[in-house]
Design an enzyme around this catalytic site. Sequence first.
Site: not given
Length: 254
Positions: A67, A116, A120
Amino acid sequence: MKPTKLQFWILCWFSMALCCWCASDKFTQSDTPHTWKKLYLAHHWPVTVCKMSANDCQDPPEYWTIHGLWPDKGEECNRSWHFNVTEIKDLMSDMRHYWPDVLHSSQNRTQFWKHEWEKHGTCAATLDVLNSQKKYFGKALELYEHIDLNSCLLKAGIKPSSSYYQMTAIKEALTRFYGVTPKIQCLPPEQGEKAQTIGQIEFCFTKELQLRNCTALKSESNPVPAVLKLGTEELSICNDSLPTYYPSQVQVHK
Ligand SMILES: *[C@@H]1O[C@H](CO)[C@@H](O)[C@H](O)[C@H]1NC(C)=O
Ligand SMILES: *[C@@H]1O[C@H](CO)[C@@H](O)[C@H](O)[C@H]1NC(C)=O
Ligand SMILES: *[C@@H]1O[C@H](CO)[C@@H](O)[C@H](O)[C@H]1NC(C)=O
Ligand SMILES: *[C@@H]1O[C@H](CO)[C@@H](O)[C@H](O)[C@H]1NC(C)=O
Ligand SMILES: *[C@@H]1O[C@H](CO)[C@@H](O)[C@H](O)[C@H]1NC(C)=O
């Protein structure tokens, strides 16, 4: 003790206290919103992810996929550092296989990676070993292969099935295998049901990329647990005392 000597000691003690106070103050100042202490490597179970939302999931893979790789603090740390898929072209076959966009299998897959990276990756990039898109995605794939969660679960005899597992049995198997406690998230029981459904397993790493427990140390603040919300359903920390469903695709589409 003579008075002069006593005075000396008091002075000494004061200077030391002052030093400590200064040091701790410096420490607090460097603790900006973008400093983080650990990384989560989140695996999700595609069958559960698909069950959570109306979407175009088609034949979700029956293995745990990535993920994300998330610092425990900070989001979107550099909005001018845009995702560029060309930078990870060498990783493309592993990315497609191990880090697929489970929810949007028929659309352009790069949206998930872009999200992502921007949310992050730009924060993780404070570490030299993660300070480019190629390094960030490449290292995440490397950690995923190193953890090898799929074969750990198989070795422990934990397979997708129509019967239930005890949450504690899953947890104990993982802790025994890895020597650290992961964070495990589930879809809570639906109305009228008694079992939760496992959805996500996160492993924690230090900044040196060594496995560590996901539980916070006493010296660390405990960040608000991130919940994954899709539509109206969301994952939360699994309840140790509920039976746990680890679904296979065949059973979902029965
Ligand atoms: C943000 O990213 C851009 C593009 O890579 C880079 O030039 C800039 O130095 C970064 N800013 C910070 C604060 O890291
Ligand atoms: C994307 O990355 C490639 C390879 O590093 C580079 O040649 C290209 O200029 C980049 N594109 C943009 C829009 O930054
Ligand atoms: C998918 O995204 C990439 C990069 O953003 C782009 O080059 C490509 O044309 C897109 N493909 C489709 C089918 O939209
Ligand atoms: C993780 O926590 C367990 C106890 O819950 C402890 O025995 C173990 O040493 C810890 N491992 C690490 C790497 O900190
Ligand atoms: C876990 O499930 C049990 C049994 O349904 C329930 O009594 C308990 O409150 C739950 N614990 C949490 C933290 O939700």
